[in-house]
Structures are given as C-alpha cells and as structure tokens.
Design a protein around this motif. Structure first.
Motif, PDB file in Angstrom:
ATOM      1  N   TYR A  94       0.832  -1.206   0.000  1.00  0.00           N
ATOM      2  CA  TYR A  94       0.000   0.000   0.000  1.00  0.00           C
ATOM      3  C   TYR A  94       0.864   1.252   0.000  1.00  0.00           C
ATOM      4  O   TYR A  94       0.541   2.230  -0.674  1.00  0.00           O
ATOM      5  CB  TYR A  94      -0.956   0.019   1.195  1.00  0.00           C
ATOM      6  CG  TYR A  94      -2.119  -0.917   1.051  1.00  0.00           C
ATOM      7  CD1 TYR A  94      -2.869  -0.991  -0.119  1.00  0.00           C
ATOM      8  CD2 TYR A  94      -2.493  -1.735   2.105  1.00  0.00           C
ATOM      9  CE1 TYR A  94      -3.943  -1.848  -0.244  1.00  0.00           C
ATOM     10  CE2 TYR A  94      -3.573  -2.608   1.986  1.00  0.00           C
ATOM     11  CZ  TYR A  94      -4.290  -2.655   0.813  1.00  0.00           C
ATOM     12  OH  TYR A  94      -5.345  -3.510   0.687  1.00  0.00           O
ATOM     13  N   ASP A  95       1.971   1.218   0.745  1.00  0.00           N
ATOM     14  CA  ASP A  95       2.882   2.367   0.745  1.00  0.00           C
ATOM     15  C   ASP A  95       3.467   2.584  -0.646  1.00  0.00           C
ATOM     16  O   ASP A  95       3.566   3.724  -1.118  1.00  0.00           O
ATOM     17  CB  ASP A  95       4.007   2.173   1.766  1.00  0.00           C
ATOM     18  CG  ASP A  95       3.537   2.290   3.202  1.00  0.00           C
ATOM     19  OD1 ASP A  95       2.413   2.814   3.426  1.00  0.00           O
ATOM     20  OD2 ASP A  95       4.276   1.840   4.101  1.00  0.00           O
ATOM     21  N   ALA A  96       3.859   1.506  -1.318  1.00  0.00           N
ATOM     22  CA  ALA A  96       4.404   1.622  -2.673  1.00  0.00           C
ATOM     23  C   ALA A  96       3.343   2.163  -3.630  1.00  0.00           C
ATOM     24  O   ALA A  96       3.640   3.005  -4.486  1.00  0.00           O
ATOM     25  CB  ALA A  96       4.916   0.266  -3.153  1.00  0.00           C
ATOM     26  N   LEU A  97       2.119   1.707  -3.498  1.00  0.00           N
ATOM     27  CA  LEU A  97       1.027   2.205  -4.339  1.00  0.00           C
ATOM     28  C   LEU A  97       0.787   3.684  -4.061  1.00  0.00           C
ATOM     29  O   LEU A  97       0.597   4.475  -4.995  1.00  0.00           O
ATOM     30  CB  LEU A  97      -0.250   1.399  -4.090  1.00  0.00           C
ATOM     31  CG  LEU A  97      -1.491   1.853  -4.848  1.00  0.00           C
ATOM     32  CD1 LEU A  97      -1.275   1.769  -6.359  1.00  0.00           C
ATOM     33  CD2 LEU A  97      -2.699   1.021  -4.427  1.00  0.00           C
ATOM     34  N   ASP A  98       0.812   4.078  -2.808  1.00  0.00           N
ATOM     35  CA  ASP A  98       0.618   5.480  -2.438  1.00  0.00           C
ATOM     36  C   ASP A  98       1.713   6.350  -3.059  1.00  0.00           C
ATOM     37  O   ASP A  98       1.430   7.415  -3.626  1.00  0.00           O
ATOM     38  CB  ASP A  98       0.609   5.619  -0.918  1.00  0.00           C
ATOM     39  CG  ASP A  98       0.159   6.983  -0.461  1.00  0.00           C
ATOM     40  OD1 ASP A  98      -0.842   7.502  -1.009  1.00  0.00           O
ATOM     41  OD2 ASP A  98       0.805   7.548   0.448  1.00  0.00           O
ATOM     42  N   ASP A  99       2.959   5.886  -2.976  1.00  0.00           N
ATOM     43  CA  ASP A  99       4.073   6.628  -3.587  1.00  0.00           C
ATOM     44  C   ASP A  99       3.861   6.759  -5.095  1.00  0.00           C
ATOM     45  O   ASP A  99       4.074   7.834  -5.671  1.00  0.00           O
ATOM     46  CB  ASP A  99       5.409   5.931  -3.320  1.00  0.00           C
ATOM     47  CG  ASP A  99       5.818   5.994  -1.865  1.00  0.00           C
ATOM     48  OD1 ASP A  99       5.263   6.829  -1.117  1.00  0.00           O
ATOM     49  OD2 ASP A  99       6.694   5.195  -1.475  1.00  0.00           O
ATOM     50  N   TYR A 100       3.455   5.700  -5.740  1.00  0.00           N
ATOM     51  CA  TYR A 100       3.218   5.703  -7.186  1.00  0.00           C
ATOM     52  C   TYR A 100       2.116   6.695  -7.547  1.00  0.00           C
ATOM     53  O   TYR A 100       2.261   7.474  -8.491  1.00  0.00           O
ATOM     54  CB  TYR A 100       2.860   4.284  -7.649  1.00  0.00           C
ATOM     55  CG  TYR A 100       2.485   4.213  -9.109  1.00  0.00           C
ATOM     56  CD1 TYR A 100       3.457   4.336 -10.099  1.00  0.00           C
ATOM     57  CD2 TYR A 100       1.169   4.037  -9.499  1.00  0.00           C
ATOM     58  CE1 TYR A 100       3.116   4.282 -11.446  1.00  0.00           C
ATOM     59  CE2 TYR A 100       0.818   3.970 -10.837  1.00  0.00           C
ATOM     60  CZ  TYR A 100       1.787   4.097 -11.804  1.00  0.00           C
ATOM     61  OH  TYR A 100       1.452   4.050 -13.131  1.00  0.00           O
ATOM     62  N   LEU A 101       1.021   6.684  -6.800  1.00  0.00           N
ATOM     63  CA  LEU A 101      -0.084   7.612  -7.076  1.00  0.00           C
ATOM     64  C   LEU A 101       0.335   9.059  -6.871  1.00  0.00           C
ATOM     65  O   LEU A 101      -0.063   9.937  -7.642  1.00  0.00           O
ATOM     66  CB  LEU A 101      -1.298   7.268  -6.210  1.00  0.00           C
ATOM     67  CG  LEU A 101      -1.969   5.929  -6.530  1.00  0.00           C
ATOM     68  CD1 LEU A 101      -3.060   5.619  -5.514  1.00  0.00           C
ATOM     69  CD2 LEU A 101      -2.529   5.922  -7.942  1.00  0.00           C
ATOM     70  N   HIS A 102       1.157   9.318  -5.858  1.00  0.00           N
ATOM     71  CA  HIS A 102       1.665  10.685  -5.644  1.00  0.00           C
ATOM     72  C   HIS A 102       2.538  11.119  -6.817  1.00  0.00           C
ATOM     73  O   HIS A 102       2.450  12.272  -7.258  1.00  0.00           O
ATOM     74  CB  HIS A 102       2.454  10.781  -4.330  1.00  0.00           C
ATOM     75  CG  HIS A 102       1.591  10.882  -3.123  1.00  0.00           C
ATOM     76  ND1 HIS A 102       0.765  11.955  -2.872  1.00  0.00           N
ATOM     77  CD2 HIS A 102       1.413  10.031  -2.081  1.00  0.00           C
ATOM     78  CE1 HIS A 102       0.119  11.763  -1.739  1.00  0.00           C
ATOM     79  NE2 HIS A 102       0.488  10.585  -1.237  1.00  0.00           N
ATOM     80  N   ARG A 103       3.358  10.216  -7.334  1.00  0.00           N
ATOM     81  CA  ARG A 103       4.199  10.547  -8.492  1.00  0.00           C
ATOM     82  C   ARG A 103       3.330  10.847  -9.705  1.00  0.00           C
ATOM     83  O   ARG A 103       3.589  11.801 -10.458  1.00  0.00           O
ATOM     84  CB  ARG A 103       5.175   9.410  -8.806  1.00  0.00           C
ATOM     85  CG  ARG A 103       6.380   9.396  -7.883  1.00  0.00           C
ATOM     86  CD  ARG A 103       7.505   8.519  -8.426  1.00  0.00           C
ATOM     87  NE  ARG A 103       7.095   7.188  -8.821  1.00  0.00           N
ATOM     88  CZ  ARG A 103       7.029   6.120  -8.014  1.00  0.00           C
ATOM     89  NH1 ARG A 103       7.347   6.261  -6.739  1.00  0.00           N
ATOM     90  NH2 ARG A 103       6.657   4.941  -8.473  1.00  0.00           N
ATOM     91  N   LEU A 104       2.290  10.058  -9.918  1.00  0.00           N
ATOM     92  CA  LEU A 104       1.394  10.302 -11.053  1.00  0.00           C
ATOM     93  C   LEU A 104       0.717  11.658 -10.935  1.00  0.00           C
ATOM     94  O   LEU A 104       0.621  12.392 -11.913  1.00  0.00           O
ATOM     95  CB  LEU A 104       0.327   9.204 -11.138  1.00  0.00           C
ATOM     96  CG  LEU A 104       0.744   7.871 -11.709  1.00  0.00           C
ATOM     97  CD1 LEU A 104      -0.431   6.898 -11.691  1.00  0.00           C
ATOM     98  CD2 LEU A 104       1.264   8.026 -13.132  1.00  0.00           C
TER      99      LEU A 104
END
Length: 110
Positions: A94-104
């Motif tokens: 979930y943390d990795a997904l959150d980081d990815y969404l913030h980058r997007l």
C-alpha cells in the motif's frame, strides 16, 4: 508434515469454537457455563472444547467437582504473529502504491 499452527487454524475454522474463545477471553468458565451460551447440546460443546484443547488453544483444569476452561494466550498469539507477517507485506504494498499515485499526480500537475 502438518505444522502445529495447522491444528490451530482448523480449530478456529468453526464459528462456535471462535465464540467459545471469545467468551474465554473475558475469563475462565466451566463447560456448563460455556454450554449455556449456545443453542447446542452440552455434548456438542464438549466436543468443541476437545478440539480447542487438542489445538492448544485452551487448557482444562479440575477444581473439586468443577472443570475449568482457560484460554492459552501464547497459542492465540502464534496466529497473530503469523498474520502479522502478511500485514507488513500489505502495508509495504500500500505504501508503494501510495508513492506511485503521488508521483502520477505530481506529473499531471502543471
């Protein structure tokens, strides 16, 4: 070869046995006291207690004519420890997904 935790999960698979453990989490009880809380026979409750005892989730002790049931916190803890490793895994994902969404989002912003 089955692991000891396999017996614990097999015992926990039944909702009546989970309810018995819930009751014992609040304090020791006799088989009769436990049976009074269920719409099944005392014999059926006794069979559930046998399964819980075989899995190491409860112990039964004798005091005069009464036989007390007590939860074994260490065995219940083994289930929590087993589940915790997967909780860490999902938190990392979930943390990795959150980081990815913030980058997007930051790439989309002008």
């Amino acid at each position: 070869m089955p692991e000891p935790i396999d017996g614990v999960f097999a015992a926990l698979a039944d909702p009546t046995r989970r309810a018995i453990l819930d009751r014992l989490a609040s304090g020791d009880a006799t088989a009769g006291e436990l049976a009074a809380g269920f719409p099944i026979s005392a014999q059926a409750v006794s069979k559930h207690l046998n399964v819980l005892e075989a899995a190491g989730l409860i112990v039964r002790t004798r005091e005069a004519q009464r036989r007390w049931c007590r939860i074994v916190p260490a065995q219940v803890r083994s289930v929590a420890d087993w589940a915790a490793q997967y909780q860490r895994l999902w938190e990392q994902r979930y943390d990795a997904l959150d980081d990815y969404l913030h980058r997007l989002r930051s790439e989309e912003e002008p």
